[in-house]
Design an enzyme around this catalytic site. Structure first.
Site, PDB file in Angstrom:
ATOM      1  N   HIS A 267       8.299   1.454  10.498  1.00  0.00           N
ATOM      2  CA  HIS A 267       8.855   2.705  10.010  1.00  0.00           C
ATOM      3  C   HIS A 267       7.907   3.838  10.424  1.00  0.00           C
ATOM      4  CE1 HIS A 267      10.020   5.805   7.072  1.00  0.00           C
ATOM      5  NE2 HIS A 267      11.150   5.152   6.912  1.00  0.00           N
TER       6      HIS A 267
ATOM      7  N   LEU B  32       0.842  -1.197   0.000  1.00  0.00           N
ATOM      8  CA  LEU B  32       0.000   0.000   0.000  1.00  0.00           C
ATOM      9  C   LEU B  32       0.875   1.243   0.000  1.00  0.00           C
ATOM     10  CD1 LEU B  32      -3.231   0.556   2.065  1.00  0.00           C
ATOM     11  CD2 LEU B  32      -1.600   2.404   1.691  1.00  0.00           C
TER      12      LEU B  32
END
Length: 336
Positions: free
Chosen positions: A231, A127
């Site tokens: 992240h 995504l």
């Protein structure tokens, strides 16, 4: 809003390539390498073209298109069954306990074990939303459109799902986890490994990494501190997964140490709660929803306003236009 989710096509290559260059590295499912992207698009086209319901190792690539401009501004992917072409490896975080009678103490050590526990799962991944579109709920549209697609093609997906989130990457583009674990066994830095991984997959890591457990106490502090962390740009994605019912169950990526989230397919909120209804009328609509129509290559999804009607549901005119439907058509929808 003029955005619609649709199957990716071969002529989307340049748009995908330009977005891939914006990911900042470590984004395995969207590599900035045209040969790999072409292979993904070809594999996806084969999956959309197959009409039987057998569960196989396939990939569906969807894109977010601004129909007003024709630009592709986001993408996402669905893998139907991982670990069929080659083993699907993860590290499982566990604990080893030992007791010393002489010292009268119990010692507990955290270990990373190389496992294939998630083989056979379906996977949602890849995504990416263009930085210029990160407003208006388009990330949610991309993410949840995958679950509507799965609900509409349920037989082609496994009973368990996973999502791998990208791990922590430092300002120099390196991975503290790679440097502390895998990098010690390979003659390449993270950037080189990332590029190789994008083209050839991560099987080379599993082939060369030691198979015995790794004691995290023997890693550097910087490597230990990022185990299981996403992240920073993936924190919102992690929250979306948690809202759908995914959970972190101590599995991490063997490449960058990012968290792997898992859920039972039929318990994913959008899949569990979506409804299939006939559109009785095109009008003002009602509550905010995500709506989809069409099987396989005809699949389309968008933000919509869906209201109740004695003969089905009402759908707002803008969404009906985006989906290309008229009264009498059937839609699958879930509340926003």
């Amino acid at each position: 809003m003029s955005f619609v989710i649709r199957p990716a096509r071969a002529d989307d290559l340049q748009h995908l390539y330009e977005m891939a260059k914006l990911t900042g590295g470590g984004f395995t499912n969207l590599p900035p390498e045209k040969k790999s992207l072409i292979a993904k698009l070809e594999r996806s086209a084969e999956a959309f073209a197959r009409t039987d319901d057998a569960l196989k190792d396939e990939l569906f690539v969807l894109v977010l298109e601004n129909v007003a401009t024709g630009e592709v501004r986001g993408t996402c992917q669905i893998f139907t069954q991982v670990g069929q072409r080659w083993p699907f490896y993860s590290y499982r975080i566990g604990t080893e306990t030992k007791h010393s009678e002489a010292l009268g103490r119990t010692f507990r050590a955290e270990i990373l074990s190389l496992v294939n526990d998630l083989e056979g799962c379906s996977e949602v991944g890849g995504l990416f939303l263009h930085p210029g579109e990160r407003a208006g709920g388009l990330g949610i549209l991309l993410a949840r459109s995958r679950y509507l697609f799965i609900a509409m093609h349920r037989a082609r997906f496994g009973d368990r799902m996973l999502a791998e989130l990208r791990g922590v990457i430092d300002e120099a583009g390196g991975s503290p986890f790679w440097d502390g674990v895998a990098g010690r066994f390979f003659g390449m830095n993270f950037q080189q490994a990332d590029e190789f991984n994008a083209i050839h997959g991560n099987q080379f890591i599993a082939d060369l990494m030691p198979k015995h457990p790794i004691y995290t106490a023997m890693l550097t502090e910087t490597a230990r501190s990022v185990i299981g962390l996403p992240h920073p740009s993936g924190r919102a994605a992690m929250r979306m997964l948690e809202n759908e019912g995914f959970a972190f169950e101590n599995y991490i990526d063997i490449f960058d140490g990012g968290p792997t989230m898992t859920a039972r397919t039929d318990q994913v909120a959008t899949i569990r709660d979506c409804r299939t209804d006939q559109v009785a009328a095109i009008g003002p609509g009602g509550g905010a929803a995500i709506a989809a129509r069409g099987m396989l290559g005809e699949f389309r999804a968008c933000h919509a306003k869906v209201g109740t009607d004695s003969d089905g549901v009402t759908l707002d005119a803008a969404s009906a236009d985006l989906l290309g439907i008229e009264p009498g058509a059937r839609i699958v929808h879930a509340a926003r």
